[in-house]
Design an enzyme around this catalytic site. Structure first.
Site, short mmCIF file in Angstrom:
data_model
loop_
_atom_site.label_atom_id
_atom_site.label_comp_id
_atom_site.label_asym_id
_atom_site.label_seq_id
_atom_site.Cartn_x
_atom_site.Cartn_y
_atom_site.Cartn_z
N LYS A 27 0.83 -1.19 0.00
CA LYS A 27 0.00 0.00 0.00
C LYS A 27 0.87 1.25 0.00
CE LYS A 27 -3.92 1.87 2.68
NZ LYS A 27 -4.81 1.59 3.82
N SER B 112 -10.09 -0.75 6.54
CA SER B 112 -9.36 -0.47 5.29
C SER B 112 -8.71 -1.68 4.63
CB SER B 112 -8.31 0.61 5.53
OG SER B 112 -8.93 1.82 5.86
N SER C 9 -9.29 1.95 2.70
CA SER C 9 -8.35 2.72 1.92
C SER C 9 -7.30 1.88 1.20
CB SER C 9 -7.64 3.74 2.82
OG SER C 9 -6.94 3.10 3.88
#
Length: 582
Positions: A145, A244, A220
């Site tokens: 990420k 997330s 996210s």
């Protein structure tokens, strides 16, 4: 001779000229500032595009030397089998790496999920081949990420303010991945500021769900979800502070684990607003199956991580717990009472419950307490303790992604305005009224201390309720199916199913168990939610048109019992796969 103006007339004229000049200066300064921001964003996109071209060229050169007839076979291998082939030498790390880069290029062209490829992956390829011992993830390509630090690369959090400042060293997690032989090869897209479960920012754009381009992959960790679901990676590392990791897994049909916050090192992880500890962030793996998550956790929970970050408890992975087949005592519920989920998500819980009972496990009804209070008073107030000022400050030049504008606009209302609006809305729309009150934040240090104490008290009460029922694990719903793009920013409070286990800091994972049927879509037409109010109607719109998309459940254990959580997830996965194969 020229006649001079009297002093009484000259002073106002000078003041007016000064005022006009100042106003013009402000306009010019704002224009220059906005132009500077635009240039920074354009430069970031240009750097990304150049990196994509270089990777495409490297793949082409590799394919000129090695034919691509094995590509589909490699991409179809589960992580455990691929790891075994790499360990025994029947597949080379180089072939596997370029196969996945080639697929990732294809997936990101379709979904815009990769921010940057990591060219140093070729150096890592050379390094692992020189290691005396092969790590558990030897030769496995891994995506990470955006905000997980990798030396020489940006951790943007989707924000302009972090452009131009590449990381000086790898985060601890990246160091451990490399030590275990993994090859980080891509950094994936995130929503602006990370505080959204859509996946869009003004620098790199909107990421699409590979299963349906009208839908969001979640957030996210949405770039991870899209890349892995599209087949461009088979293992990724995400983060979770409200769902997330779990929401992208739910939306994209993947398995993911949010561990207890400090089970994996957070050293070297960037964030838009740092220092929030009451509801901590956790890093965890995302993959196609539960065994992949377990292998990743086993690889990360090693001496190297404990040495690099002494704040992480020295708890190695327990293979004995993960491999156990003893019957479990499982709590379950299909709604938290605050934000009832669509019929297909509740169906998933009931079908999984029945399958677990048939397999010899004991299922016990559980009622989570005070979720309305937890969502507004404990979760939201943690992140908006200052009324949202620190969060609003991260938006350089007031440039806000459209997907975030509903949240930002609420936050920008002055405190008195929020209070008055909440008072007006309370009789008709109590959830939104409490949401607005939570965004007002706290007024004193004592109020913050009391708030932190309330979280501790709630954790204690929840654990007591858990132990009174003598539970091993919990089965519960997760938000889904995938939302239509643009809706997450309007429905922050819909994440109550996942945020609960961030407040509690319990390990929680998601497993896909079914897909949306036409019958589910018909039943959705009758959905009324909690109050049949604006939010309920919006949720109904957000999940419409999802036939064929994944439906998942959430599996939970007590703190530091990640292996038990994974073992439960594996049981759910095995039973759901058997049902679908029947």
């Amino acid at each position: 001779m020229r006649q001079l103006l009297p002093e009484t007339e000259l002073a106002p004229a000078a003041a007016l000229a000064l005022l006009c000049g100042s106003a013009a200066a402000v306009v010019v300064w704002k224009w220059l500032s906005k132009r500077h921001i635009q240039k920074k964003m354009e430069e970031a996109r240009r750097t990304r595009d150049e990196g994509v071209k270089k990777m495409a060229k490297a793949v082409q050169q590799f394919r000129e030397q090695v034919p691509s007839d094995k590509t589909d076979a490699i991409l179809s291998l589960p992580l455990l089998e691929l790891a075994g082939r790499l360990q025994e030498g029947s597949l080379s790390p180089r072939t596997v790496l370029y196969t996945y880069i080639q697929k990732a290029l294809e997936v990101t062209q379709q979904t815009n999920c990769v921010q940057y490829f990591i060219p140093e992956c070729e150096e890592q390829l050379q390094e692992i081949q020189q290691q005396r011992e092969k790590g558990l993830l030897y030769g496995i390509p891994v995506s990470i990420k955006d905000h997980i630090g990798h030396e020489g690369h940006l951790s943007t959090c989707g924000l302009v303010k972090f452009l131009g400042t590449p990381e000086q060293e790898d985060s601890v997690l990246v160091k451990v991945l490399k030590r275990q032989g993994a090859i980080p090869f891509a950094k994936t897209n995130v929503p602006q500021s990370l505080f959204n479960y859509d996946c869009s920012n003004l620098i790199f754009g909107q990421t699409l769900n590979p299963l349906n381009h009208q839908k969001t992959p979640g957030g996210s960790s949405g770039g991870e979800g899209a890349l892995i679901a599209g087949g461009g990676s088979l293992l990724g590392i995400g983060s979770d502070v409200g769902g997330s990791i779990r929401l992208p897994c739910s939306f994209c049909g993947l398995c993911g684990l949010k561990p207890t916050a400090k089970r994996l090192s957070l050293s070297g992880i960037s964030g838009p607003v740092n220092g929030i500890v009451s509801v901590p962030c956790a890093l965890g793996p995302i993959a196609r199956d539960v065994d992949s998550l377990a292998l990743c956790m086993k690889a990360l929970l090693c001496e190297e991580m404990f040495r690099l970050d002494p704040t992480v408890p020295r708890i190695p992975f327990s293979e004995e717990v993960y491999s156990s087949s003893a019957p479990l005592r499982i709590g379950y519920y299909d709604t938290d009472g605050y934000f009832p989920l669509p019929p297909c998500m509740q169906r998933a819980v009931h079908e999984t419950k029945e399958a677990l009972q048939a397999a010899g496990h004991k299922l016990v009804l559980f009622s989570p307490l005070h979720i309305h209070h937890v969502m507004t008073e404990l979760f939201l107030k943690t992140f908006f303790a200052d009324g949202g000022h620190a969060w609003l400050d991260v938006f350089t030049g007031n440039i806000v992604d459209p997907s975030l504008k509903p949240q930002v606009n609420f936050c920008r209302i002055p405190r008195l305005g929020k209070k008055m609006l909440a008072l007006i809305l309370k009789p008709l729309f109590p959830r939104m009224a409490d949401y607005l009150n939570a965004l007002c934040g706290m007024r004193s240090v004592k109020e913050m201390w009391d708030h932190q104490h309330q979280i501790e008290v709630y954790r204690s009460e929840f654990i007591t309720q858990w132990k009174e029922l003598q539970l091993d694990v919990m089965l519960c719903p997760v938000l889904g199916p995938a939302f239509t793009i643009g809706f997450p920013g309007k429905l922050l409070s819909a994440i109550s199913s996942t945020m609960l286990y961030n407040v509690l800091d319990f390990p929680a994972g998601v497993v896909p168990v079914s897909t949306v049927t036409k019958a589910d879509e018909e039943e959705l037409k009758l959905y009324r939610g909690c109050c049949n109010d604006l939010w309920d109607r919006m949720l109904k719109q957000a999940v419409e048109g999802a036939v064929g998309l994944p439906v998942a459940v959430q599996c939970v254990a007590l703190p530091w019992q990640e292996e038990l959580c994974l073992r439960f997830m594996k049981e759910v996965e095995t039973l759901s796969r058997a049902k679908r194969a029947a």
